[in-house]
Structure formats: C-alpha cells, structure tokens
Design a protein around this motif. Structure first.
Motif, PDB file in Angstrom:
ATOM      1  N   UNK A 111      -6.509 -40.130 -22.497  1.00 43.12           N
ATOM      2  CA  UNK A 111      -6.610 -41.577 -22.682  1.00 43.12           C
ATOM      3  C   UNK A 111      -7.995 -42.087 -22.276  1.00 43.12           C
ATOM      4  N   UNK A 112      -8.515 -41.543 -21.184  1.00 44.77           N
ATOM      5  CA  UNK A 112      -9.850 -41.925 -20.709  1.00 44.77           C
ATOM      6  C   UNK A 112     -10.914 -41.586 -21.744  1.00 44.77           C
ATOM      7  N   UNK A 141     -16.474 -36.056 -14.328  1.00 47.91           N
ATOM      8  CA  UNK A 141     -15.730 -34.917 -13.786  1.00 47.91           C
ATOM      9  C   UNK A 141     -14.805 -35.310 -12.633  1.00 47.91           C
ATOM     10  N   UNK A 142     -15.279 -36.219 -11.765  1.00 49.48           N
ATOM     11  CA  UNK A 142     -14.456 -36.676 -10.647  1.00 49.48           C
ATOM     12  C   UNK A 142     -13.268 -37.490 -11.153  1.00 49.48           C
ATOM     13  N   UNK A 143     -13.538 -38.415 -12.084  1.00 48.80           N
ATOM     14  CA  UNK A 143     -12.461 -39.229 -12.650  1.00 48.80           C
ATOM     15  C   UNK A 143     -11.419 -38.343 -13.332  1.00 48.80           C
ATOM     16  N   UNK A 144     -11.893 -37.378 -14.116  1.00 51.66           N
ATOM     17  CA  UNK A 144     -10.985 -36.495 -14.833  1.00 51.66           C
ATOM     18  C   UNK A 144     -10.139 -35.668 -13.868  1.00 51.66           C
ATOM     19  N   UNK A 145     -10.786 -35.156 -12.805  1.00 48.87           N
ATOM     20  CA  UNK A 145     -10.037 -34.376 -11.810  1.00 48.87           C
ATOM     21  C   UNK A 145      -8.977 -35.243 -11.126  1.00 48.87           C
ATOM     22  N   UNK A 179      -9.235 -35.646 -29.055  1.00 49.97           N
ATOM     23  CA  UNK A 179      -9.042 -35.507 -27.609  1.00 49.97           C
ATOM     24  C   UNK A 179      -7.697 -34.854 -27.271  1.00 49.97           C
ATOM     25  N   UNK A 180      -6.623 -35.339 -27.857  1.00 53.12           N
ATOM     26  CA  UNK A 180      -5.295 -34.769 -27.550  1.00 53.12           C
ATOM     27  C   UNK A 180      -5.159 -33.334 -28.046  1.00 53.12           C
ATOM     28  N   UNK A 181      -5.497 -33.025 -29.324  1.00 53.69           N
ATOM     29  CA  UNK A 181      -5.386 -31.634 -29.783  1.00 53.69           C
ATOM     30  C   UNK A 181      -6.224 -30.662 -28.947  1.00 53.69           C
ATOM     31  N   UNK A 182      -7.383 -31.087 -28.472  1.00 53.53           N
ATOM     32  CA  UNK A 182      -8.225 -30.186 -27.683  1.00 53.53           C
ATOM     33  C   UNK A 182      -7.523 -29.771 -26.395  1.00 53.53           C
ATOM     34  N   UNK A 183      -6.963 -30.725 -25.669  1.00 52.41           N
ATOM     35  CA  UNK A 183      -6.292 -30.381 -24.420  1.00 52.41           C
ATOM     36  C   UNK A 183      -4.982 -29.635 -24.672  1.00 52.41           C
TER      37      UNK A 183
END
Length: 440
Positions: free
Chosen positions: A414-415, A395-399, A328-332
């Motif tokens: 983290x999510x 998508x809403x939570x992430x935004x 997750x972290x490396x992707x972002x």
C-alpha cells in the motif's frame, strides 16, 4: 554510443561528451555503491556489530535507522554544493562531492565495532553517514546537470539514463561484494571480511577523482554565465532565485521523485532484509536474487531512455509510475514464495520495467524543469528533499510496516502504491503546461 554522439557534433565535442558522461557515470556508481553497500550491510552486518545490545528485530530497525540518517544531511549538502555548482562552476562542485563520499565510505571500513569501543562505535558510524550523505546530496544532481548541458537536447534522456543505469551498477557491485564475503564463515565475516567492500570503494573513488579533475566546464554553463554578465545579472544566491522564480517546478519536481525513491530503496535495500529476516531465506540466495535483478535494470534503462527521447520524457516517467503501482502486489506475492527463481524474476521485473521506466526519464524530466542559472540547485532540491521524506526512511518504514502487518507485506504494498500515485499526479500536473525551460 559513438554513433549517437557523432550525429551533428565535432570530434572535439564528441570527446568532451564522452568525458562528461564517464565522469558523471563513475561518480554515480560510487554514490550508489556506497549507499547500497551500507543498505546491504544494515540488515546483515551492522545490526550485529554496532547494535548487539538490542534484540534481533530492534537491532535491524536501529541499523536501517542509521541508513536513513545519511539522508537527513543530503538536503544541506545539496544546498551548499549546488550553490557552488551554480555560482562557481560544475567542476569544483563535482570534485568536492566525490572526495567527501569516497573518504567517508573508506572510513566506515576502518571503524571499530561496539565490542571494541562501546557506544562510540554507533556514534562514529552516524557521523560518517551524515558526512557521506552531505557529499551525496549533490552528486546525482551535479551528474545530471553536467551530462544534460553537454549532450544534444534530442538525446538528453538517453544519456542521463546512463546515470540511472549507473546507480544500478553501484547497487550490483555492492551486492556482489557482500555476496562474496557472505560465503566466508561467520567468524571471518564478522571479524574482518565485512570491512573489505568499504575499503575497496577507494579504488573507484580515485578513478572518478582523476577524471573529474581533467574535465572542462560545460559549454551551456559558460554561455549562460557570459549572458548573465552581459545583462549584469549574476545569481549570487541561486537557491533564492529558484524559490522565487520556479516554485511550481520545485514543488512538482519534488513530488515526482516519490515513486522512484520508494521503489528503488525497496528493491535495493529493503528486499534483502525482507528476504533474510522476514522470509528466512539464506543471505546467499537473497543477495544472488538482487544481484541478478540489478543486471536487468542496467540493460533496460538506457533503452527506455532512448524511447523517452522519442515519445516524451513525461510520458515514459508516467508509465513507470503506473507500472510500479500495478506491480507492487504481484512482486511481493512472488517474493513470499521464498523460491530463489521466482524471487529473482520478481525483482528483475521490478528493476527492468518499474525502475527502468521511472529512472530512464527522470534526469531529462528534471533538467528540463529549470534554467541553467539554477538548474543544479533545482535538481538537488527536488531530489534531496524527497530523499529525506521518502528515500532514506523507506527501508525503515517498510520494516516497521512488515512488523505491524504481522510479517505480511500488505502495508508495504500500500505504501509503494501510494508513493507511485503521488508521482503520477505530479507528472500529470507538469504535463498540463510546458516545462521546457531551455538554457535561460
């Protein structure tokens, strides 16, 4: 595929398996084409056409909120349609799902905008999203049930993995559609071109409807109903039987889908909005990165499904959750470079390994949790209740988390990690006991 089918099956059985896989796969393509199409449109088109009265950031949030709305009707659709599927047969249920999804999506392409009818535009949009979600609520569950009950048990993950690969095909086609129309001028795009992908989905709908109308009922379902009739045991309310006899399987099946749903919707829906609205990349670059990445998922998912048949469905499912947790972290971090090549690589790894690991084994994993009598209802409930809790809101939570993080993806990472941890725990809990229910 032909060689895999041929082993231990008659020519008639081979033909029926091909028809079942084709019918299920095309329907799944349509389901995810519809949802990815709206997901792509939400952050690029819907916010400006249906919520122009809001600020740019508020408009994006409103648009992705309507994306989430469709998921709230999915459990109700799952309950109603899976009841039809368990009580009266897989075929009528699958025809109904495809008809409702197809009609709703085409209708979206005909909707007047806010500039034309004011507040009624977003109201009608929400109604169509609810209808689309109702139909989609049982589509994947029905497709998995159909395929799992047709194919040889030792090839269950391989063939149901095609359904998950089909979800990526739907995403890719939707992304390609918007990539093509985004090349047009702003005036043309927002004038009429945005409608074309929605209307074009009608072609897929008619093909799927034709194939499903010519399907036979699954042999396993027919045998189970005959056995139930002999024992005078008929599941009048499959959902009641599911809750009373398989509460543990229902709970851990629900939890097991969490990481997959969060990962899939971050990759397919949120990533576009993040790259364009947060990072400032062009629509064309963002759509290109997602489209290329989806190809990786299409290619790898069936191969990983074949591996799951060899080493175990739960093991591969667990691997997928652990990989996404770590990645997750490396992707972002790669996405934040805003470099088209690195963004494409980041999403391709996410699709190829993360999505492939979780998606390939999921169908067989869930199908094995429940007996034939209420399998359709069991898969529908595990997936659709999780869709309300995780898939639709992601998508809403992430935004919102990006906004809360000052434009940084820290909270989104983290999510995603938390969701994958839930999946890993659920799969481990299931592995602690036998979950092969067969065709009871």
């Amino acid at each position: 595929m032909s060689q895999a089918i041929a082993a231990g099956t008659t020519p008639v059985e081979q033909t029926n398996i091909r028809r079942a896989v084709a019918a299920a796969t095309i329907g799944t393509v349509i389901e995810w084409f519809d949802y990815a199409l709206y997901g792509a449109a939400a952050g690029l088109i819907i916010n400006k056409l249906f919520f122009p009265q809001f600020s740019e950031s508020a408009g994006v949030l409103a648009a992705v909120a309507t994306f989430a709305v469709g998921f709230f009707s999915r459990p109700l659709g799952g309950i109603v349609i899976s009841h039809i599927g368990d009580r009266f047969g897989r075929k009528p249920a699958l025809i109904f799902t495809i008809a409702l999804m197809g009609a709703s999506t085409v209708a979206m392409g005909l909707l007047p905008t806010y500039a034309q009818i004011g507040i009624w535009a977003p109201v009608l949009l929400v109604v169509l999203r609810l209808l689309q979600g109702f139909g989609a609520g049982a589509e994947y569950a029905g497709a998995v049930t159909l395929v799992a009950e047709y194919v040889p048990p030792e090839r269950k993950a391989y063939y149901t993995a095609y359904l998950q690969a089909a979800t990526v095909v739907g995403i890719m086609l939707a992304t390609l559609s918007f990539l093509l129309v985004s090349l047009l001028s702003e005036e043309t795009l927002f004038g009429w071109a945005w409608r074309v992908p929605f209307l074009a989905s009608g072609l897929l709908f008619f093909v799927a409807l034709y194939i499903r109308k010519h399907l036979d009922e699954t042999p396993e379902y027919v045998a189970a109903m005959e056995k139930a009739a002999e024992k005078r045991h008929e599941a009048q309310v499959p959902l009641r039987e599911l809750i009373s006899k398989s509460p543990r399987e229902l709970l851990f099946g629900f939890l097991s889908v969490t990481g997959h749903n969060a990962n899939a919707y971050i990759l397919s829906a949120f990533s576009l909005s993040y790259m364009t609205n947060t990072l400032g990349m062009t629509r064309t670059d963002a759509l290109t990165a997602v489209m290329i990445a989806t190809l990786t998922g299409i290619i790898t998912t069936p191969f990983i499904g074949a591996l799951a048949d060899r080493v175990g469905h739960a093991k591969v499912y667990l691997f997928g959750a652990v990989f996404v947790f770590c990645y997750a972290f490396p992707m972002f971090a790669l996405l934040d470079t805003k470099n088209l090549l690195l963004c494409t690589i980041a999403l391709s790894i996410g699709y190829g390994i993360g999505f492939g690991g979780l998606a390939s084994a999921q169908g067989a994993f869930l199908a094995n949790l429940f007996p034939t009598r209420y399998r359709f209802s069991g898969i529908a409930m595990t997936r659709e209740l999780n869709s309300v809790a995780i898939a639709g809101p992601t998508p809403f939570i992430a935004a919102a988390l990006v906004t809360a993080g000052g434009g940084k993806p820290t909270y989104v990472v983290a999510y995603l990690m938390l969701c994958c941890a839930v999946t890993a725990i659920a799969v481990l809990a299931v592995r602690s006991r036998s979950y092969e229910r067969g065709s009871e």
